[in-house]
Design a protein around this motif. Sequence first.
Motif, PDB file in Angstrom:
ATOM      1  N   SER A  24       0.829  -1.210   0.000  1.00 24.55           N
ATOM      2  CA  SER A  24       0.000   0.000   0.000  1.00 24.55           C
ATOM      3  C   SER A  24       0.860   1.257   0.000  1.00 24.55           C
ATOM      4  O   SER A  24       0.571   2.225  -0.729  1.00 24.55           O
ATOM      5  CB  SER A  24      -0.919   0.004   1.224  1.00 24.55           C
ATOM      6  N   CYS A  28       1.059   4.376  -2.658  1.00 22.39           N
ATOM      7  CA  CYS A  28       0.927   5.752  -2.173  1.00 22.39           C
ATOM      8  C   CYS A  28       2.126   6.608  -2.589  1.00 22.39           C
ATOM      9  O   CYS A  28       1.969   7.761  -2.998  1.00 22.39           O
ATOM     10  CB  CYS A  28       0.789   5.763  -0.646  1.00 22.39           C
ATOM     11  N   VAL A  31       2.039   7.478  -6.299  1.00 23.63           N
ATOM     12  CA  VAL A  31       1.098   8.576  -6.539  1.00 23.63           C
ATOM     13  C   VAL A  31       1.701   9.895  -6.064  1.00 23.63           C
ATOM     14  O   VAL A  31       1.603  10.928  -6.740  1.00 23.63           O
ATOM     15  CB  VAL A  31      -0.241   8.299  -5.819  1.00 23.63           C
ATOM     16  N   MET A  88      -6.088   6.491   2.164  1.00 23.31           N
ATOM     17  CA  MET A  88      -5.994   6.110   0.757  1.00 23.31           C
ATOM     18  C   MET A  88      -7.277   6.447   0.004  1.00 23.31           C
ATOM     19  O   MET A  88      -7.243   6.967  -1.118  1.00 23.31           O
ATOM     20  CB  MET A  88      -5.663   4.622   0.632  1.00 23.31           C
ATOM     21  N   THR A  91      -7.738  10.176  -1.134  1.00 26.27           N
ATOM     22  CA  THR A  91      -6.942  10.737  -2.236  1.00 26.27           C
ATOM     23  C   THR A  91      -7.508  10.411  -3.615  1.00 26.27           C
ATOM     24  O   THR A  91      -7.143  11.070  -4.596  1.00 26.27           O
ATOM     25  CB  THR A  91      -5.499  10.206  -2.177  1.00 26.27           C
ATOM     26  N   VAL A  92      -8.387   9.427  -3.719  1.00 23.09           N
ATOM     27  CA  VAL A  92      -8.845   8.934  -5.027  1.00 23.09           C
ATOM     28  C   VAL A  92      -9.501  10.022  -5.874  1.00 23.09           C
ATOM     29  O   VAL A  92      -9.145  10.186  -7.059  1.00 23.09           O
ATOM     30  CB  VAL A  92      -9.781   7.718  -4.858  1.00 23.09           C
ATOM     31  N   ALA A 117      -1.441  11.324   0.204  1.00 18.42           N
ATOM     32  CA  ALA A 117      -0.890   9.969   0.092  1.00 18.42           C
ATOM     33  C   ALA A 117       0.488   9.870   0.741  1.00 18.42           C
ATOM     34  O   ALA A 117       0.869   8.822   1.263  1.00 18.42           O
ATOM     35  CB  ALA A 117      -0.815   9.553  -1.381  1.00 18.42           C
ATOM     36  N   TYR A 174      -3.940   5.851 -12.055  1.00 20.72           N
ATOM     37  CA  TYR A 174      -3.478   5.916 -10.670  1.00 20.72           C
ATOM     38  C   TYR A 174      -4.634   5.944  -9.681  1.00 20.72           C
ATOM     39  O   TYR A 174      -4.533   5.397  -8.580  1.00 20.72           O
ATOM     40  CB  TYR A 174      -2.584   7.140 -10.478  1.00 20.72           C
ATOM     41  N   MET A 178      -5.123   3.196  -6.752  1.00 24.05           N
ATOM     42  CA  MET A 178      -5.233   3.565  -5.340  1.00 24.05           C
ATOM     43  C   MET A 178      -6.487   2.968  -4.704  1.00 24.05           C
ATOM     44  O   MET A 178      -6.445   2.461  -3.575  1.00 24.05           O
ATOM     45  CB  MET A 178      -5.243   5.085  -5.195  1.00 24.05           C
ATOM     46  N   THR A 181      -6.004  -0.796  -4.250  1.00 20.14           N
ATOM     47  CA  THR A 181      -5.025  -1.033  -3.187  1.00 20.14           C
ATOM     48  C   THR A 181      -5.646  -0.841  -1.809  1.00 20.14           C
ATOM     49  O   THR A 181      -5.384  -1.625  -0.882  1.00 20.14           O
ATOM     50  CB  THR A 181      -3.823  -0.094  -3.348  1.00 20.14           C
TER      51      THR A 181
END
Length: 420
Positions: A24, A28, A31, A88, A91-92, A117, A174, A178, A181
């Motif tokens: 993970s 991160c 990204v 996590m 941030t998507v 991240a 990405y 993310m 993940t």
Amino acid sequence: MCVRRSKVANNNKAVQVLVSSTVSFTICFAVWMMFAVLGIPIKKMLGLNETEFGLLAAMPVLSGSLVRVPLGIWCDKHGGRIVFFLLMLATVPAIYLIGKATAYWQFLVLGLFVGLAGGSFSVGTPYVARWFAKERRGLAMGIFGAGNSGSALTKFVAPAIIAAWGWQALPTVYAIAMLVTALLFWLFSATDPSHQSGASVSFADQVKVLKDRRVWRYCQYYSVVFGGYVALALWMTKYYVGEYGFDLKLAALLAACFSLPGGVLRALGGWIADRHGAYKVTWWVMWVCWVCFFLLSYPPTSMIVQTTRGDVHMNLALSPWIFTALLFIVGTAMAIGKASVFKFIADDFSDNIGAVSGVVGLAGGLGGFILPIMFGALLDLTGVRSSAFMLLYGAVCVSLVWMHYSFRPTVTAAPALQAA
């Protein structure tokens, strides 16, 4: 028999937590470093100067650094699993929206949200460390810290995606990575309530340890080995393009020769720090960086030497292969140094790893934010690309002097203690 089974189960859980957290953190970090490659076509599209590019590349590092202290404290209080998972997920949306941005300010604002991240380090470090005994923490944290190799992952993957589908496709890929993940992390990680400090511990109690001057000493070391690593990871792809005229794919591949050992070998650094001690390892790391930065600082130079046989024209410059070899050595040294600094923290602050690692991580992250901007400003001011390494050379000099005088009483007292 029951005790033995319980111990085996705990060991299996510890390994499971370590693996899921490391994977993970790798995503991160990939990204977090995306603008190292993505920033180059954006710079061309928007017509940015070097300082503006440095600010764009460093913007995620700023927010990722600032959130490290509260994230470390929340990890101590609520447990690493839930904090890591929610971080996590948060941030998507911002990652995806980067592909839709068109103005410079939009990239800067979204970069701040993507930078969250980077705060995953201050969550994962105490989360992983508490699953292992003290004598194995250096190695465990080193393995987790190998997720820094996400920087190299970006340099391998991002140019291929950009070449195939354009730079707008990279944020979409990405964002999906993310999200997947985060879900896999939740499935394969675990929680131990005994690792949480509990709601009864106040914010003031958590940060009280920051009055200890050792914390600020470790901040200095980490701002060099981690801040310098982040800054160079963001800057080197563009450096190869500008200095040697390479295309984006080749430049990113050669830049990965620095990023990859700088991440993967952190596990080796943890093992070495466990074996030889944090002080000795960090001291030699600084010396290796000092020598390499001295060589990398020398700009391409043409000179005329007057001899008895006439003028001799000399051209001095590092070939791309020697330059890459020196970068590889620096990346290896920084990987070991990042692990040895956190070995200091694990040994000295085992009850407050989250809070202390958050502050030290903040210092390292701020170094990673400020340095790329200074690289760009120095390049705009002097026109000398190697001025970036001149700046790092000076920073390592300061660290060596400070380290020498900080530990001198401890080192000189050791023989007298043995004699007594």
